[in-house]
Design an enzyme around this catalytic site. Sequence first.
Site, PDB file in Angstrom:
ATOM      1  CG  HIS A  79      -9.899 -11.868  25.375  1.00  9.58           C
ATOM      2  ND1 HIS A  79      -8.867 -11.184  25.940  1.00  9.58           N
ATOM      3  CD2 HIS A  79     -10.933 -11.004  25.317  1.00  9.58           C
ATOM      4  CE1 HIS A  79      -9.256  -9.954  26.225  1.00  9.58           C
ATOM      5  NE2 HIS A  79     -10.510  -9.822  25.867  1.00  9.58           N
ATOM      6  CE1 TYR A 208      -0.200 -13.448  31.026  1.00 10.28           C
ATOM      7  CE2 TYR A 208      -1.494 -13.409  28.997  1.00 10.28           C
ATOM      8  CZ  TYR A 208      -1.398 -13.647  30.363  1.00 10.28           C
ATOM      9  OH  TYR A 208      -2.490 -14.091  31.056  1.00 10.28           O
ATOM     10  N   PRO A 300       0.130 -15.676  39.437  1.00  9.01           N
ATOM     11  CG  PRO A 300       0.047 -13.350  39.582  1.00  9.01           C
ATOM     12  CD  PRO A 300       0.703 -14.545  40.185  1.00  9.01           C
ATOM     13  CE  LYS A 304      -4.361 -23.185  33.317  1.00 11.83           C
ATOM     14  NZ  LYS A 304      -5.297 -22.521  32.430  1.00 11.83           N
ATOM     15  CE1 TYR A 392      -3.089 -17.035  29.772  1.00 11.40           C
ATOM     16  CE2 TYR A 392      -5.243 -17.092  28.717  1.00 11.40           C
ATOM     17  CZ  TYR A 392      -4.292 -16.425  29.468  1.00 11.40           C
ATOM     18  OH  TYR A 392      -4.548 -15.155  29.929  1.00 11.40           O
TER      19      TYR A 392
HETATM   20  C1  PHB Z   1      -6.042  -9.766  35.069  1.00 15.29           C
HETATM   21  O1  PHB Z   1      -6.747  -9.261  34.186  1.00 15.29           O
HETATM   22  O2  PHB Z   1      -6.051  -9.334  36.226  1.00 15.29           O
HETATM   23  C2  PHB Z   1      -5.140 -10.901  34.758  1.00 15.29           C
HETATM   24  C3  PHB Z   1      -5.244 -11.502  33.518  1.00 15.29           C
HETATM   25  C4  PHB Z   1      -4.391 -12.557  33.195  1.00 15.29           C
HETATM   26  C5  PHB Z   1      -3.454 -12.971  34.108  1.00 15.29           C
HETATM   27  C6  PHB Z   1      -3.361 -12.394  35.360  1.00 15.29           C
HETATM   28  C7  PHB Z   1      -4.206 -11.350  35.684  1.00 15.29           C
HETATM   29  O3  PHB Z   1      -2.602 -13.974  33.766  1.00 15.29           O
END
Ligand code: PHB
Length: 398
Positions: A79, A208, A300, A304, A392
């Site tokens: 990505h 997000y 989450p 990280k 990130y």
């Molecule tokens: C996930 O795909 O489970 C996932 C991706 C990004 C995050 C948290 C969980 O920040």
Amino acid sequence: MSAERTVVPTQVGIVGAGPAGLMLAHLLGRAGIDSIVVEKRDRDTIHATHRAGILEAATVRMLTESGVDGRVLTEGHEHEGTVLRFQGESHRIDFQGLVGHSVWLYPQNEVFRDLAAARERDGGDVRWSVRDTEVVDLTSDRPGIRFTDADGEDFEIRCEVLVGADGSQGVCRRSIPEHERTDHFVEYPFAWFGILAEAPPSAPELVYATSEHGFALISSRSESVQRMYFQCDPDEDVDDWDDERIWAELQRRVDGPDGLRLEQGPIFDRTVLRFRSYVCEPLRHGNLFLVGDAGHTVPPTGAKGLNLAFCDVRVLAPALVDFFGTGDASGLAGYSATALERVWKAQNFSYWATNLLHAQPGENPFHRKRRLGELRAITTSARGAAYFAESYTGWPED
Ligand code: PHB
């Protein structure tokens, strides 16, 4: 309990066969250092435990360059950016354009599978399904791990260095006397309701989203399985949510004039994930070293957790190689301080991103508008966006 304990010597005893423990054992094995890993769960249970799915480039390199497996490159998805969505509009953060890095979407349980297979392939000693694990004599030069194996036989591993990779609920951290450690701890008044659904992807990159109804994250597992989360109360009961209600909740958090529609399908997994930030200082007690979630936990939002665990291993593995190769203990002496520098940067990012994207319960309009102002400052400025992108995708190695 059997009458006698079988004593097994090794150089490094590792408690916990999650990604951190297995990666460390793998790197040590390549350097000719013996280790034994003990784990209370069985392989299938760990493999079925869903965790976050974003790997930093440095994490991917660790897997590929150390010869774990190339599956992350063939089955994972690169990505080059991500989307921050607010007030119904998507704003793309172009990781490649801003900082020249990508991340890989490759679930943590697949990382675990690859590492467990590599240990098996290389003849690594991993004891699954053990119980009654105890760590002893931590400040001596012969610390030990006592446990009962899956067949009911009692063992004691005696090693020179003991590594606690047994997660936030493990025995290792709790074995450090309270007056020898400081627990830094923050709890959040919200959680994530996570689902897995049989559906095609809704977006090419992660989204997000924050809205007046709260946060949502649109992620993916494959062409036919999607992973999504929405902010909920920590005490939310998954049984109160049928598929229809979940889809309506997720959809209203991403609604906007561009008409973004989530691809829906049957939901086959639902869990509430509580949020915590935690750091144990120092990450060492005598000859016990903590890595990964055993030493620190992040919420989450910034994805990280696993990446940070691998950062710890990147510091500890060469320190152990020096120690066993030449007797030089300086790397071990510096482990905690070096690892904690990175840990606190990631703690800051995870905490910041969490509070930026989530509505506090009962949030007043000033706080909501301030958050939107900050999101706009990030997404409309190359420098603001680069801060997000660098944090990130992972800071440059220092
Ligand atoms: C996930 O795909 O489970 C996932 C991706 C990004 C995050 C948290 C969980 O920040």
